[in-house]
Design a protein around this motif. Structure first.
Motif, short mmCIF file in Angstrom:
data_model
loop_
_atom_site.label_atom_id
_atom_site.label_comp_id
_atom_site.label_asym_id
_atom_site.label_seq_id
_atom_site.Cartn_x
_atom_site.Cartn_y
_atom_site.Cartn_z
N GLN A 163 75.79 42.44 54.91
CA GLN A 163 74.36 42.02 54.71
C GLN A 163 74.21 40.45 55.12
O GLN A 163 73.09 40.21 55.69
CB GLN A 163 74.13 42.23 52.93
CG GLN A 163 73.91 43.58 52.74
CD GLN A 163 73.68 43.29 51.06
OE1 GLN A 163 73.71 42.34 50.60
NE2 GLN A 163 73.12 44.57 50.56
N ALA A 164 75.33 39.85 55.18
CA ALA A 164 75.37 38.53 55.83
C ALA A 164 75.84 38.27 57.21
O ALA A 164 75.42 37.26 57.90
CB ALA A 164 76.30 37.48 54.92
N GLY A 165 75.59 39.66 57.96
CA GLY A 165 76.11 39.54 59.20
C GLY A 165 77.54 38.80 59.78
O GLY A 165 77.47 38.09 60.64
N LEU A 166 78.37 38.84 58.86
CA LEU A 166 79.53 38.14 59.14
C LEU A 166 80.62 39.16 59.91
O LEU A 166 81.81 38.85 59.69
CB LEU A 166 80.18 37.93 57.55
CG LEU A 166 79.42 36.91 56.89
CD1 LEU A 166 79.96 36.61 55.46
CD2 LEU A 166 79.43 35.54 57.61
N ASP A 167 80.05 40.15 60.63
CA ASP A 167 81.20 41.01 61.25
C ASP A 167 81.95 40.28 62.53
O ASP A 167 83.17 40.33 62.11
CB ASP A 167 80.24 41.80 62.29
CG ASP A 167 79.37 42.88 61.40
OD1 ASP A 167 78.45 42.10 60.52
OD2 ASP A 167 79.29 44.27 61.37
N LEU B 148 82.38 45.61 47.41
CA LEU B 148 81.66 44.52 47.14
C LEU B 148 81.54 43.53 48.40
O LEU B 148 80.65 43.04 48.74
CB LEU B 148 81.71 44.01 45.81
CG LEU B 148 81.62 45.01 44.49
CD1 LEU B 148 81.92 44.21 43.48
CD2 LEU B 148 79.99 44.98 44.53
N LEU B 149 82.91 43.19 48.70
CA LEU B 149 83.09 42.15 49.72
C LEU B 149 82.45 42.81 51.10
O LEU B 149 81.95 41.81 51.75
CB LEU B 149 84.44 41.67 49.93
CG LEU B 149 84.93 41.12 48.67
CD1 LEU B 149 86.53 40.99 48.85
CD2 LEU B 149 84.53 39.54 48.72
N ALA B 150 82.77 44.13 51.29
CA ALA B 150 82.43 44.68 52.65
C ALA B 150 80.62 44.69 52.67
O ALA B 150 80.24 44.41 53.62
CB ALA B 150 82.84 46.18 52.81
N GLU B 151 80.20 44.88 51.47
CA GLU B 151 78.67 44.98 51.40
C GLU B 151 78.16 43.48 51.64
O GLU B 151 77.22 43.34 52.48
CB GLU B 151 78.24 45.40 50.09
CG GLU B 151 76.71 45.53 50.02
CD GLU B 151 76.34 46.23 48.58
OE1 GLU B 151 75.17 46.14 48.34
OE2 GLU B 151 77.33 46.53 47.91
N ALA B 152 78.79 42.58 51.15
CA ALA B 152 78.40 41.37 51.12
C ALA B 152 78.53 40.79 52.84
O ALA B 152 77.31 40.11 53.24
CB ALA B 152 79.04 40.14 50.19
N ALA B 153 79.56 41.00 53.14
CA ALA B 153 79.63 40.74 54.67
C ALA B 153 78.82 41.43 55.57
O ALA B 153 78.36 40.61 56.48
CB ALA B 153 81.18 40.96 55.01
#
Length: 240
Positions: free
Chosen positions: A111-115, A104-109
């Motif tokens: 989608q938010a472009g937090l790479d 879930l955290l990876a999906e959110a990151a």
């Protein structure tokens, strides 16, 4: 990922079974009964018994092939061979579900472009884990660090000394590929399968912080099926 029962894990309390399991797991290939028995220092019949018990428990997988490399009449019967089970297993008492939280955290990151932010945090964590130690100075030193983190490192390539200085770290100098450290295990495998760019980038940044970026060795991306996406090699920037 599958749960594994306590009885299966308890099998590894037996020192012979543990040695056999660790040897097979470390090879990254099929291992025959004779080879496993010799490595564990036990008779072939005893090794066969324990290897089959580990297979029944789901810790190893068993197949058969001719170990002579020949085929046809006179090649002999296929022999049993063993590899570590490919299924990821976990034991949790009481039940926990960290994988779902990580996904879930990876999906959110993603989608938010937090790479970039994730990689920066991973690099800081790697540096924190390294602490006051200097960057890794040799491939062997890097292997010790990686093994302690569960990556299961192994050397590939030319040369048998560290200081790829002997080989000068170049194909031109030796006619062979320079040595690299590859890793049979990715500690983030389950999440990396669903979010490979995000998690593999995070993994690379973590290892850069852990190993160091200004020393004689470096980490870089070089994905290969079934293994960690990162390799460690002699840093060409430090060749003199």
């Amino acid at each position: 990922m599958e749960d594994i029962d306590i009885d299966s894990i308890a099998l590894l309390q037996d020192p012979v079974r543990r040695r056999l399991y660790e040897y097979v797991a470390a090879q990254g290939r099929e291992v025959g009964r004779n080879e496993a028995a010799e490595a564990a220092g036990v008779a072939r019949t005893l090794a066969a018994h324990h290897l089959d018990k580990l297979t029944e428990a789901g810790l190893l997988e068993c197949g058969s092939r001719r170990l002579t490399g020949r085929s046809g009449p006179g090649a002999g019967r296929p022999a049993k061979v063993y590899t570590r089970a490919r299924v990821e297993r976990s034991v949790s008492l009481p039940a926990r579900d960290y994988r779902t939280a990580a996904e879930l955290l990876a999906e959110a990151a993603e989608q938010a472009g937090l790479d970039a932010g994730l990689c920066a945090a991973a690099r800081r964590r790697g540096e924190a884990l390294r602490g006051s130690a200097a960057p890794c100075g040799t491939l062997e030193e890097a292997m010790q660090v990686l093994a302690a983190r569960g990556y299961e490192p192994h050397l590939e390539g030319a040369g048998s000394t560290d200081g790829v200085q002997a080989a000068e770290g170049t194909e031109e100098a030796t006619g062979e590929a320079a040595r690299v450290v590859r890793m049979r295990n990715c500690p983030f495998h389950a999440v990396a399968e669903r979010f490979p760019p995000l998690v593999c980038g995070m993994n690379l940044a973590l290892l850069e912080g852990l190993i160091g970026t200004d020393g004689p060795v470096r980490a870089r991306m070089d994905a290969r099926p079934g293994e960690c996406c990162v390799v460690v090699e002699h840093s060409k920037n430090n060749d003199d």
